[in-house]
Design a protein around this motif. Sequence first.
Motif, PDB file in Angstrom:
ATOM      1  N   LEU A   1      -2.927   1.891   0.666  1.00  0.00           N
ATOM      2  CA  LEU A   1      -2.877   0.557   1.251  1.00  0.00           C
ATOM      3  C   LEU A   1      -3.623   0.641   2.577  1.00  0.00           C
ATOM      4  CD1 LEU A   1       0.901  -0.325   0.653  1.00  0.00           C
ATOM      5  CD2 LEU A   1      -1.067  -1.124  -0.670  1.00  0.00           C
TER       6      LEU A   1
ATOM      7  N   TYR B   1      -4.917  -1.369   6.148  1.00  0.00           N
ATOM      8  CA  TYR B   1      -4.718  -2.502   7.071  1.00  0.00           C
ATOM      9  C   TYR B   1      -5.668  -2.298   8.252  1.00  0.00           C
ATOM     10  CZ  TYR B   1      -0.247  -2.771   4.553  1.00  0.00           C
ATOM     11  OH  TYR B   1       0.719  -2.849   3.577  1.00  0.00           O
TER      12      TYR B   1
ATOM     13  N   LEU C   1       0.885   8.340  -1.999  1.00  0.00           N
ATOM     14  CA  LEU C   1       0.500   7.073  -1.391  1.00  0.00           C
ATOM     15  C   LEU C   1       0.027   7.310   0.043  1.00  0.00           C
ATOM     16  CD1 LEU C   1       0.486   3.911  -1.122  1.00  0.00           C
ATOM     17  CD2 LEU C   1       2.870   4.112  -0.375  1.00  0.00           C
TER      18      LEU C   1
ATOM     19  N   VAL D   1      -0.919   5.106   3.477  1.00  0.00           N
ATOM     20  CA  VAL D   1      -0.954   3.827   4.180  1.00  0.00           C
ATOM     21  C   VAL D   1      -1.784   4.073   5.438  1.00  0.00           C
ATOM     22  CG1 VAL D   1       0.358   2.053   5.370  1.00  0.00           C
ATOM     23  CG2 VAL D   1       1.282   3.112   3.304  1.00  0.00           C
TER      24      VAL D   1
ATOM     25  N   GLN E   1      -3.782   2.448   8.692  1.00  0.00           N
ATOM     26  CA  GLN E   1      -3.922   1.282   9.563  1.00  0.00           C
ATOM     27  C   GLN E   1      -4.790   1.648  10.764  1.00  0.00           C
ATOM     28  OE1 GLN E   1      -2.543   0.768  12.883  1.00  0.00           O
ATOM     29  NE2 GLN E   1      -3.468  -1.269  12.930  1.00  0.00           N
TER      30      GLN E   1
ATOM     31  N   TRP F   1       9.464   5.510   8.626  1.00  0.00           N
ATOM     32  CA  TRP F   1       8.832   5.744   7.337  1.00  0.00           C
ATOM     33  C   TRP F   1       7.398   6.190   7.559  1.00  0.00           C
ATOM     34  CZ3 TRP F   1       4.674   3.506   4.694  1.00  0.00           C
ATOM     35  CH2 TRP F   1       4.657   3.642   3.302  1.00  0.00           C
TER      36      TRP F   1
ATOM     37  N   GLU G   1       0.786  -0.147  16.966  1.00  0.00           N
ATOM     38  CA  GLU G   1       1.019  -1.096  15.864  1.00  0.00           C
ATOM     39  C   GLU G   1       2.235  -0.701  15.027  1.00  0.00           C
ATOM     40  OE1 GLU G   1      -0.853  -3.840  15.087  1.00  0.00           O
ATOM     41  OE2 GLU G   1      -2.105  -3.577  16.862  1.00  0.00           O
TER      42      GLU G   1
ATOM     43  N   ARG H   1       4.577  -2.735  12.738  1.00  0.00           N
ATOM     44  CA  ARG H   1       4.157  -3.223  11.421  1.00  0.00           C
ATOM     45  C   ARG H   1       4.614  -2.321  10.281  1.00  0.00           C
ATOM     46  NH1 ARG H   1      -2.100  -4.403  12.190  1.00  0.00           N
ATOM     47  NH2 ARG H   1      -1.898  -5.110  10.020  1.00  0.00           N
TER      48      ARG H   1
ATOM     49  N   GLN I   1       6.614  -3.770   7.519  1.00  0.00           N
ATOM     50  CA  GLN I   1       5.825  -4.562   6.569  1.00  0.00           C
ATOM     51  C   GLN I   1       5.107  -3.640   5.569  1.00  0.00           C
ATOM     52  OE1 GLN I   1       5.883  -7.907   6.241  1.00  0.00           O
ATOM     53  NE2 GLN I   1       4.755  -7.460   4.366  1.00  0.00           N
ATOM     54  N   PHE I   2       4.609  -2.513   6.066  1.00  0.00           N
ATOM     55  CA  PHE I   2       3.935  -1.568   5.157  1.00  0.00           C
ATOM     56  C   PHE I   2       4.914  -1.079   4.084  1.00  0.00           C
ATOM     57  CE2 PHE I   2       1.308   0.035   9.066  1.00  0.00           C
ATOM     58  CZ  PHE I   2       0.658  -1.190   9.128  1.00  0.00           C
TER      59      PHE I   2
ATOM     60  N   ASP J   1       5.394  -3.818   1.640  1.00  0.00           N
ATOM     61  CA  ASP J   1       4.209  -3.942   0.773  1.00  0.00           C
ATOM     62  C   ASP J   1       4.189  -2.839  -0.284  1.00  0.00           C
ATOM     63  OD1 ASP J   1       3.480  -6.063   2.341  1.00  0.00           O
ATOM     64  OD2 ASP J   1       1.810  -5.041   3.339  1.00  0.00           O
ATOM     65  N   ALA J   2       4.481  -1.622   0.167  1.00  0.00           N
ATOM     66  CA  ALA J   2       4.471  -0.488  -0.771  1.00  0.00           C
ATOM     67  C   ALA J   2       5.560  -0.668  -1.823  1.00  0.00           C
ATOM     68  CB  ALA J   2       4.665   0.827  -0.019  1.00  0.00           C
TER      69      ALA J   2
ATOM     70  N   LYS K   1       4.307  -3.309  -4.257  1.00  0.00           N
ATOM     71  CA  LYS K   1       3.166  -2.889  -5.075  1.00  0.00           C
ATOM     72  C   LYS K   1       3.511  -1.725  -5.988  1.00  0.00           C
ATOM     73  CE  LYS K   1      -1.749  -2.222  -4.996  1.00  0.00           C
ATOM     74  NZ  LYS K   1      -2.970  -2.096  -4.227  1.00  0.00           N
TER      75      LYS K   1
END
Lengths: 386, 386
Positions: A325, A327, A341, A343, A345, B21, B366, B369, B372-373, B376-377, B380
């Motif tokens: 993912l 961002y 996975l 992530v 950003q 996380w 950040e 956020r 939110q990640f 989203d994970a 998805k």
Amino acid sequence: MTENKNNYCVIMAGGVGSRFWPYSRADKPKQFLDFFGTGRSLLQMTVDRFRPLVPIENVFIVTNVAYKELILEQVPDLVEGQILCEPARRNTAPCIAYATSHIRAICLRKAGLTAANQDWSRPEMQVNIVVAASDHLILEEDKFRDTIRKAFDFVSKHKAIATLGMTPTRPETGYGYIQFIRDESNEMEHLNPKDIYPVKTFTEKPNLEMAKVFLESGDFLWNSGIFIWNLQTISEAFRYLLPEVADRFREGELLMGTDEEEAFIEQIFPKCPNISIDYGIMEKADNVFVLPSSFGWSDLGTWGSLYELSEKDTSLNVSLHSNALFYDARGNVVTLEPGKLAVVQGVDDMIIAEQKGVLLVCKKAEEQRIKQFVADAQEKFKGKFN
Amino acid sequence: MTENKNNYCVIMAGGVGSRFWPYSRADKPKQFLDFFGTGRSLLQMTVDRFRPLVPIENVFIVTNVAYKELILEQVPDLVEGQILCEPARRNTAPCIAYATSHIRAICLRKAGLTAANQDWSRPEMQVNIVVAASDHLILEEDKFRDTIRKAFDFVSKHKAIATLGMTPTRPETGYGYIQFIRDESNEMEHLNPKDIYPVKTFTEKPNLEMAKVFLESGDFLWNSGIFIWNLQTISEAFRYLLPEVADRFREGELLMGTDEEEAFIEQIFPKCPNISIDYGIMEKADNVFVLPSSFGWSDLGTWGSLYELSEKDTSLNVSLHSNALFYDARGNVVTLEPGKLAVVQGVDDMIIAEQKGVLLVCKKAEEQRIKQFVADAQEKFKGKFN
């Protein structure tokens, strides 16, 4: 049946894979990895590519002994004698000299000849060889094979050293270039090989300015490192241009293919000079020809080239083998161990690669420093993360 | 022997750990992790911190049923009845009401009283309780215990709700603040509690400008979420200030500690409003006092706070549990699974965290956020990476 029992293939698979560290590692370098998630490693794809051209028993893989088992596992229809093990890393000229000597011994034996009594007119000695790396990508394989067939045909008729030159599509600074002679009135014109040109010079990797000039001129091709020649032609080229290498192999030519080959190679190979085929043969020979080609080739030599070749999302991020993912992130290439996975950003144009206990986060533009990172990690952690 | 059989401790351990996380995960949130590589999890450190103050049998941990086994594993001298399981997440007020009700039932039983016949004058009912989070860091534990002892003494003599307010050392925007009344002539002066002050207001997390004003003024303290009170005081506070919560627990008070407790809690707990103790009690009560304290406290609520507390290299990078090499990189915090190596080049002020199949690369600035990640994970990948 397009394969020809007099066609041989030499695949160079001795690379240690530090450029893609930590994705490729000393125990499983790049050529053994399934780079694009196709289910086949680059080596497997390379062997498969030659199957329609060369009988599998005529395929030889030159590598380090550490990778012998892995190769036999990945290509189970090879037998042990087809894996030629280099006891030391000595660049491509000794590697190719070894394979050439090994193939020559096979041919001599088939013809009932000795090393001292070579008779090149015998049909068993009429052998073509293609030499290629194990870790390059070729997208249009049919087109590739058509080109190799044309080159085989050419070198079987002329005492020529042939190489494939890739028509450049960008001013790449990561490749060497081959300048060729377009002039139709050149002395080789009588050969009339359509789309086969004499080589003027081989050049080192250029800077960007020079690469742009090369691209503009239309006279320069990327040096693919794919060579095609007749056994006699390359044998003579080694003998006259690199006797310090050729002579060492001639000493024990008929030990090749016997139980004594390994001991012989362990004795003489490390004594060979560290020299590339380009520098030792190609740049010196006067019978080098190039086939300008375009079949979607990459040497996959850099994360950048892998990034360029890979499918990108709308923010130009590439994710290999991994869920990801992104961002506020553009132009990154991410690869983790399968099923993981990422992530990501707030970073652009980075390499983010994780494998077997090592995570690398590095700017794509700084990837030439990865070798230093590997060396630093080796020194600091005593080889734990090689 | 400094412990007192009339001291109780309630540790709130229901957090699901999404802020850290992928380092902390739904199946093992922050409080269960060994954040600083000391060999003890934050929960274990929290329990240990109270051992000299409270008999271990008087320690209760309120959590989600999913973490019950993990807690019994991490703190093996607790018995099952000391783990109070919330069947739903309802913030701190219902959590504390539950623990209070459970402790009150124990005291009533010891005194041979019933819920309808509470006699606060009985010695068995003279109970002090400290309530704390399971996942905060406290560096100077002796100083912390001295403060708690002072608070216990204070609340055992006065009908006061006490809380610890941390003397701020920076204009932190991540904490709530407590404004206290320095005025020595205030109406509680006769209590003469040295260094204990009436609270004027509780404030939400301020913006940076406001936080600077708070810091300058000297009248504001960080809200630690550590509370000390007498059983009677908090029981009455709930009764008068949060009857919608207190009444639900009173219905089945004497089921506490019996086989029927679980079924009762499962029935009434989800019906409780979602409300914090700060909002439900602290801001409304007129008998709230604060002990300004400084014993190296952090709620470890953010990667930023973890970064601030951790040892840094000369480029201000932090590496937790991991080997790391940094190049052209400043102000990063890196944590991988134990024993792994991170090589980080060309990024500043990032969080780089990898755990159980998930890698997060995110700017420290950040980090809000991350929730939110995670969401989203979750959406998805169907909860695969929670």
